[in-house]
Design a protein around this motif. Structure first.
Motif, PDB file in Angstrom:
ATOM      1  N   TYR A 135       0.831  -1.205   0.000  1.00 16.02           N
ATOM      2  CA  TYR A 135       0.000   0.000   0.000  1.00 16.02           C
ATOM      3  C   TYR A 135       0.868   1.259   0.000  1.00 16.02           C
ATOM      4  O   TYR A 135       0.621   2.193  -0.773  1.00 16.02           O
ATOM      5  CB  TYR A 135      -0.922  -0.010   1.221  1.00 16.02           C
ATOM      6  N   ILE A 136       1.860   1.307   0.865  1.00 12.94           N
ATOM      7  CA  ILE A 136       2.715   2.500   0.959  1.00 12.94           C
ATOM      8  C   ILE A 136       3.475   2.725  -0.341  1.00 12.94           C
ATOM      9  O   ILE A 136       3.587   3.864  -0.822  1.00 12.94           O
ATOM     10  CB  ILE A 136       3.684   2.375   2.155  1.00 12.94           C
ATOM     11  N   MET A 137       3.994   1.658  -0.934  1.00 13.40           N
ATOM     12  CA  MET A 137       4.692   1.789  -2.203  1.00 13.40           C
ATOM     13  C   MET A 137       3.752   2.300  -3.292  1.00 13.40           C
ATOM     14  O   MET A 137       4.122   3.156  -4.113  1.00 13.40           O
ATOM     15  CB  MET A 137       5.308   0.448  -2.608  1.00 13.40           C
ATOM     16  N   SER A 138       2.525   1.810  -3.294  1.00 13.63           N
ATOM     17  CA  SER A 138       1.527   2.277  -4.268  1.00 13.63           C
ATOM     18  C   SER A 138       1.204   3.747  -4.039  1.00 13.63           C
ATOM     19  O   SER A 138       1.054   4.522  -4.997  1.00 13.63           O
ATOM     20  CB  SER A 138       0.250   1.436  -4.154  1.00 13.63           C
ATOM     21  N   TRP A 139       1.088   4.124  -2.781  1.00 14.30           N
ATOM     22  CA  TRP A 139       0.813   5.515  -2.412  1.00 14.30           C
ATOM     23  C   TRP A 139       1.907   6.430  -2.955  1.00 14.30           C
ATOM     24  O   TRP A 139       1.632   7.482  -3.541  1.00 14.30           O
ATOM     25  CB  TRP A 139       0.718   5.611  -0.895  1.00 14.30           C
TER      26      TRP A 139
END
Length: 245
Positions: A135-139
């Motif tokens: 999720y953080i990488m996608s963000w």
């Protein structure tokens, strides 16, 4: 000489954008990823505001935001109803009610744009990654800090307007009297949204501490998602998600 767009025009423009995004997500095969992202975000919200959800005064307003704005629901019918009577909202209700609908539509559109973009990156990352890390990488691949800040700004405005409108007793009475006409006109989803919002904020009293806390907590998470070292941020988000269960 050009005129500023009306509230009705803005509502229709924002909701048309949401409808376009739905079609794009379906056509691109992203919808399941969009739903995954929304479910993860809903879990994070529930954990971040678990104290509010247990608080007699804050619980109704918290449920309203988490369900009506960021819930993992199909808002197609409600959106269609808002779009269909956008002009009537502007003609028949005080300006603040029409602006409330504009805020809802803008928040909805901003959220869908960001969630769909985030989901498109989510699909490119290894499924073996921990969900928090993915999720953080996608963000970070999504970026759009200004849009995140705009989301928070519109939420603040919406909350303050809801508080102000709840003090207009004639408007609240008018909403209650609209229940049967709204149902007969196929506007029950819209009616539910308005009444739920009014009920939630009428029990809140002064909304400023509630809204200030939301702004502070969300700003802190936004900053972490963008800037905190990945391992540290992933550990913090994983812990937060665990608290939602």
């Amino acid at each position: 000489m050009s005129q500023n767009p009306s509230a009705a025009d803005l509502i229709r423009t924002h909701l048309a954008r949401v409808e376009q995004l739905r079609h794009e997500a379906t056509a691109a095969g992203w919808q399941s990823a969009v739903d995954e992202v929304k479910r993860l975000q809903a879990r994070r919200f529930r954990a971040t505001y678990s104290d509010f959800l247990r608080h007699a005064r804050y619980a109704p307003a918290t449920h309203f935001f988490l369900t009506e704005l960021y819930g993992v629901h199909d808002f197609v019918e409600r959106d269609a109803q808002f779009s269909r009577i956008a002009g009537a909202l502007e003609r028949l209700f005080p300006e603040a009610v029409a602006q409330l609908a504009v805020d809802l539509a803008e928040t909805h559109a901003l959220t869908e744009v960001l969630d769909q973009t985030l989901a498109s990156h989510w699909l490119t990352l290894e499924t073996s990654l921990p969900p928090a890390t993915r999720y953080i990488m996608s963000w970070r691949l999504t970026g759009s800090l200004s849009s995140r800040e705009r989301q928070l700004s519109v939420i603040q405005h919406m909350g303050l307007e809801l508080q102000r409108l709840t003090r207009m007793k004639s408007l609240r009475l008018g909403l209650r009297m609209m229940r049967n006409p709204a149902r007969l006109a196929g506007l029950d989803a819209l009616q539910h949204f308005l009444e739920t919002g009014f009920d939630a904020f009428s029990s809140l009293g002064d909304a400023r501490p509630f809204l200030d806390t939301i702004n502070e907590r969300e700003s802190r998470w936004v900053a972490a998602f963008f800037d905190l070292p990945l391992d540290e941020c992933s550990a913090a988000l994983s812990m937060e998600l665990a608290n939602s269960n």
